[in-house]
Motif scaffolding. Structure first.
Motif, PDB file in Angstrom:
ATOM      1  N   GLU A   1      28.053  67.771 -17.660  1.00 32.88           N
ATOM      2  CA  GLU A   1      27.329  67.866 -16.393  1.00 32.88           C
ATOM      3  C   GLU A   1      27.978  68.853 -15.430  1.00 32.88           C
ATOM      4  O   GLU A   1      27.316  69.394 -14.542  1.00 32.88           O
ATOM      5  CB  GLU A   1      27.199  66.482 -15.729  1.00 32.88           C
ATOM      6  N   GLY A   2      29.289  69.089 -15.589  1.00 35.51           N
ATOM      7  CA  GLY A   2      29.955  70.056 -14.728  1.00 35.51           C
ATOM      8  C   GLY A   2      29.454  71.466 -14.955  1.00 35.51           C
ATOM      9  O   GLY A   2      29.527  72.318 -14.067  1.00 35.51           O
ATOM     10  N   VAL A   3      28.905  71.735 -16.145  1.00 37.07           N
ATOM     11  CA  VAL A   3      28.365  73.048 -16.466  1.00 37.07           C
ATOM     12  C   VAL A   3      26.868  73.121 -16.162  1.00 37.07           C
ATOM     13  O   VAL A   3      26.380  74.095 -15.590  1.00 37.07           O
ATOM     14  CB  VAL A   3      28.609  73.380 -17.966  1.00 37.07           C
ATOM     15  N   ILE A   4      26.135  72.065 -16.546  1.00 39.30           N
ATOM     16  CA  ILE A   4      24.673  72.090 -16.457  1.00 39.30           C
ATOM     17  C   ILE A   4      24.163  71.706 -15.074  1.00 39.30           C
ATOM     18  O   ILE A   4      23.230  72.331 -14.554  1.00 39.30           O
ATOM     19  CB  ILE A   4      24.070  71.150 -17.521  1.00 39.30           C
TER      20      ILE A   4
ATOM     21  N   MET B   1      28.609  57.628  -9.356  1.00 41.93           N
ATOM     22  CA  MET B   1      27.552  58.052 -10.255  1.00 41.93           C
ATOM     23  C   MET B   1      28.069  59.051 -11.265  1.00 41.93           C
ATOM     24  O   MET B   1      27.720  59.017 -12.421  1.00 41.93           O
ATOM     25  CB  MET B   1      26.408  58.670  -9.464  1.00 41.93           C
ATOM     26  N   PHE B   2      28.903  59.989 -10.812  1.00 41.18           N
ATOM     27  CA  PHE B   2      29.401  61.003 -11.708  1.00 41.18           C
ATOM     28  C   PHE B   2      30.826  60.643 -12.103  1.00 41.18           C
ATOM     29  O   PHE B   2      31.638  60.263 -11.291  1.00 41.18           O
ATOM     30  CB  PHE B   2      29.381  62.382 -11.042  1.00 41.18           C
ATOM     31  N   PRO B   3      31.188  60.806 -13.362  1.00 40.86           N
ATOM     32  CA  PRO B   3      32.437  60.298 -13.876  1.00 40.86           C
ATOM     33  C   PRO B   3      33.667  61.063 -13.429  1.00 40.86           C
ATOM     34  O   PRO B   3      33.616  62.146 -12.896  1.00 40.86           O
ATOM     35  CB  PRO B   3      32.274  60.406 -15.392  1.00 40.86           C
ATOM     36  N   GLU B   4      34.784  60.465 -13.717  1.00 46.51           N
ATOM     37  CA  GLU B   4      36.066  60.975 -13.276  1.00 46.51           C
ATOM     38  C   GLU B   4      36.504  62.196 -14.078  1.00 46.51           C
ATOM     39  O   GLU B   4      36.303  62.254 -15.285  1.00 46.51           O
ATOM     40  CB  GLU B   4      37.095  59.844 -13.440  1.00 46.51           C
ATOM     41  N   ALA B   5      37.097  63.158 -13.390  1.00 44.98           N
ATOM     42  CA  ALA B   5      37.525  64.405 -14.032  1.00 44.98           C
ATOM     43  C   ALA B   5      38.964  64.305 -14.521  1.00 44.98           C
ATOM     44  O   ALA B   5      39.684  63.352 -14.256  1.00 44.98           O
ATOM     45  CB  ALA B   5      37.388  65.558 -13.042  1.00 44.98           C
ATOM     46  N   ASN B   6      39.405  65.374 -15.233  1.00 46.04           N
ATOM     47  CA  ASN B   6      40.782  65.520 -15.678  1.00 46.04           C
ATOM     48  C   ASN B   6      41.231  64.360 -16.561  1.00 46.04           C
ATOM     49  O   ASN B   6      42.322  63.821 -16.421  1.00 46.04           O
ATOM     50  CB  ASN B   6      41.734  65.643 -14.479  1.00 46.04           C
TER      51      ASN B   6
ATOM     52  N   GLN C   1      27.000  61.012 -20.853  1.00 43.63           N
ATOM     53  CA  GLN C   1      26.856  62.393 -20.417  1.00 43.63           C
ATOM     54  C   GLN C   1      25.373  62.770 -20.288  1.00 43.63           C
ATOM     55  O   GLN C   1      24.962  63.396 -19.307  1.00 43.63           O
ATOM     56  CB  GLN C   1      27.535  63.329 -21.414  1.00 43.63           C
ATOM     57  N   LEU C   2      24.567  62.371 -21.273  1.00 42.51           N
ATOM     58  CA  LEU C   2      23.134  62.680 -21.221  1.00 42.51           C
ATOM     59  C   LEU C   2      22.450  61.966 -20.049  1.00 42.51           C
ATOM     60  O   LEU C   2      21.543  62.523 -19.423  1.00 42.51           O
ATOM     61  CB  LEU C   2      22.460  62.283 -22.536  1.00 42.51           C
ATOM     62  N   THR C   3      22.893  60.750 -19.749  1.00 42.45           N
ATOM     63  CA  THR C   3      22.335  60.024 -18.609  1.00 42.45           C
ATOM     64  C   THR C   3      22.599  60.768 -17.315  1.00 42.45           C
ATOM     65  O   THR C   3      21.715  60.930 -16.460  1.00 42.45           O
ATOM     66  CB  THR C   3      22.928  58.608 -18.526  1.00 42.45           C
ATOM     67  N   ILE C   4      23.823  61.250 -17.157  1.00 42.76           N
ATOM     68  CA  ILE C   4      24.196  61.954 -15.933  1.00 42.76           C
ATOM     69  C   ILE C   4      23.442  63.278 -15.822  1.00 42.76           C
ATOM     70  O   ILE C   4      22.942  63.635 -14.753  1.00 42.76           O
ATOM     71  CB  ILE C   4      25.724  62.183 -15.903  1.00 42.76           C
ATOM     72  N   VAL C   5      23.324  64.006 -16.936  1.00 44.10           N
ATOM     73  CA  VAL C   5      22.598  65.269 -16.921  1.00 44.10           C
ATOM     74  C   VAL C   5      21.115  65.035 -16.634  1.00 44.10           C
ATOM     75  O   VAL C   5      20.478  65.796 -15.880  1.00 44.10           O
ATOM     76  CB  VAL C   5      22.774  66.011 -18.262  1.00 44.10           C
ATOM     77  N   SER C   6      20.540  63.963 -17.192  1.00 42.51           N
ATOM     78  CA  SER C   6      19.113  63.688 -16.981  1.00 42.51           C
ATOM     79  C   SER C   6      18.808  63.347 -15.534  1.00 42.51           C
ATOM     80  O   SER C   6      17.641  63.432 -15.107  1.00 42.51           O
ATOM     81  CB  SER C   6      18.653  62.539 -17.891  1.00 42.51           C
ATOM     82  N   LEU C   7      19.832  62.964 -14.753  1.00 42.52           N
ATOM     83  CA  LEU C   7      19.606  62.701 -13.336  1.00 42.52           C
ATOM     84  C   LEU C   7      19.131  63.956 -12.606  1.00 42.52           C
ATOM     85  O   LEU C   7      18.448  63.866 -11.588  1.00 42.52           O
ATOM     86  CB  LEU C   7      20.893  62.173 -12.681  1.00 42.52           C
TER      87      LEU C   7
END
Length: 357
Positions: free
Chosen positions: A28-31, A1-6, A282-288
């Protein structure tokens, strides 16, 4: 669900193999961590209190109470899954393995579907109670209501079961991530189909229930205003219930639906626009995060949707508040009594001294 880092690839240009590169954990890592922490704290407090009232304070249950109790269960499914997601966001990677990843995603998405379905059932049941009081639905027994609840759970959980069949872990070492959708171009055809089905469900399970909620709300309002002109308080109570459900529904589920449609449109009609794809993903993930806010707001729905729950809540209030409430009632009653006595005295005719003796 949440994307890959680095990820160091330029996200605004297509990847050499076609499509856009994976989206890294940034916005999303911040919010998300503080939002999800607030969701968990408020949700646990509200739903544990609601569960206590349902289990120990309600003297009798009816079908509406049973539907609301199932909504509490759906909220707990999401709340127990969020701490793992918060940990992964704070660490920057997933450490709980493939099995927990599958269960975590399954619980999170099942909660959204179950919450939407159960709120819709509550609104429809209230619609028949008010607008069609002689309909057979109003004669549901508790056993039949339990059967309806089981059918609802089967309908919302079944489309999510395929999530349990696939590995959603991406990366290795300290870069592992547990996510459902991430890159523009998935390697597995099965995952492409699964993600596509998820997007269709995300849109349909908002639009169809939203249409039903608005229909029920408008019909209840229209009916009561025509038939209950002398009882404005009854109209207000019914409309508060409808407004509470519709408000929670829009605030929690509309943003995810809009951003999901945005990702869908860009993927279908603007496959070269990686910047737009990155933004909407990014907005989709944050809206979750708003999806899980419904777990904290659902206790408000219980208060407005069930008179029995509301009475049990008042009975469970601290003694100090109860004393103040009773005192206010006594003062209001005394004031009303004095006013009535004064009116009666004024209405007594005074015809002479002999009448006064």
């Amino acid at each position: 669900m949440f994307p890959e880092a680095n990820v160091t690839t330029n996200l605004t240009t297509p990847a050499p193999g076609g499509g856009c590169p994976p989206v890294g954990i940034q916005l999303e890592g911040v919010i998300m961590p503080p939002v999800l922490i607030i969701d968990v704290i408020l949700g646990l407090l509200g739903n544990m209190f609601a569960l206590w009232i349902f289990c120990f304070k309600l003297k009798a249950w009816n079908p509406n109470t049973l539907f609301l109790f199932n909504l509490v269960i759906a909220d707990f499914l999401a709340l127990v899954s969020l701490p793992l997601r918060i940990d992964a966001l704070l660490r920057g990677h997933w450490v709980f393995g493939d099995g927990m990843c599958r269960i975590n995603l399954f619980l999170m998405f099942s909660n959204r579907s179950a919450s939407i379905a159960l709120m819709t059932v509550v609104a429809i049941y209230r619609y028949f109670k008010v607008v069609h009081p002689h309909h057979c639905i109003n004669r549901l027994t508790k056993r039949q209501a339990a059967g309806v609840s089981v059918v609802v759970w089967l309908l919302v959980v079944s489309p999510r079961i395929p999530m349990l069949a696939y590995n959603h872990i991406k990366g290795s070492g300290d870069r592992t991530q547990c996510f459902f959708f991430t890159s523009y171009k998935e390697a597995s055809r099965a995952i492409i189909i699964l993600v596509g089905m998820h997007r269709i469900l995300t849109v349909l399970e908002f639009i169809l229930p939203m249409a039903m909620l608005l229909f029920c709300s408008i019909r209840i309002s229209t009916f009561l205003r025509k038939r209950q002109m002398g009882k404005p308080e009854k109209v207000r109570k019914a409309m508060r219930m409808c407004a509470a459900i519709v408000t929670v529904f829009i605030v929690c589920f509309l943003p995810t639906t809009v951003t999901t449609i945005g990702v869908w449109v860009i993927r279908s009609y603007r496959p070269w626009d990686c910047a737009a794809f990155y933004t909407f993903t990014q907005l989709t993930i944050v809206s979750l995060g708003l999806n899980f806010l419904n777990s904290a707001l659902d206790p408000v729905v219980y208060v407005f949707s069930s008179t029995m729950f509301r009475k049990a809540l008042l009975d469970a209030m601290p003694q100090v508040l109860l004393c103040k409430r009773n005192k206010d009632r006594k003062e209001a009653s005394s004031s009303e009594s004095q006013s009535t006595t004064q009116q009666e005295l004024k209405s007594i005719p005074v015809n002479g001294g002999s009448e006064a003796i």
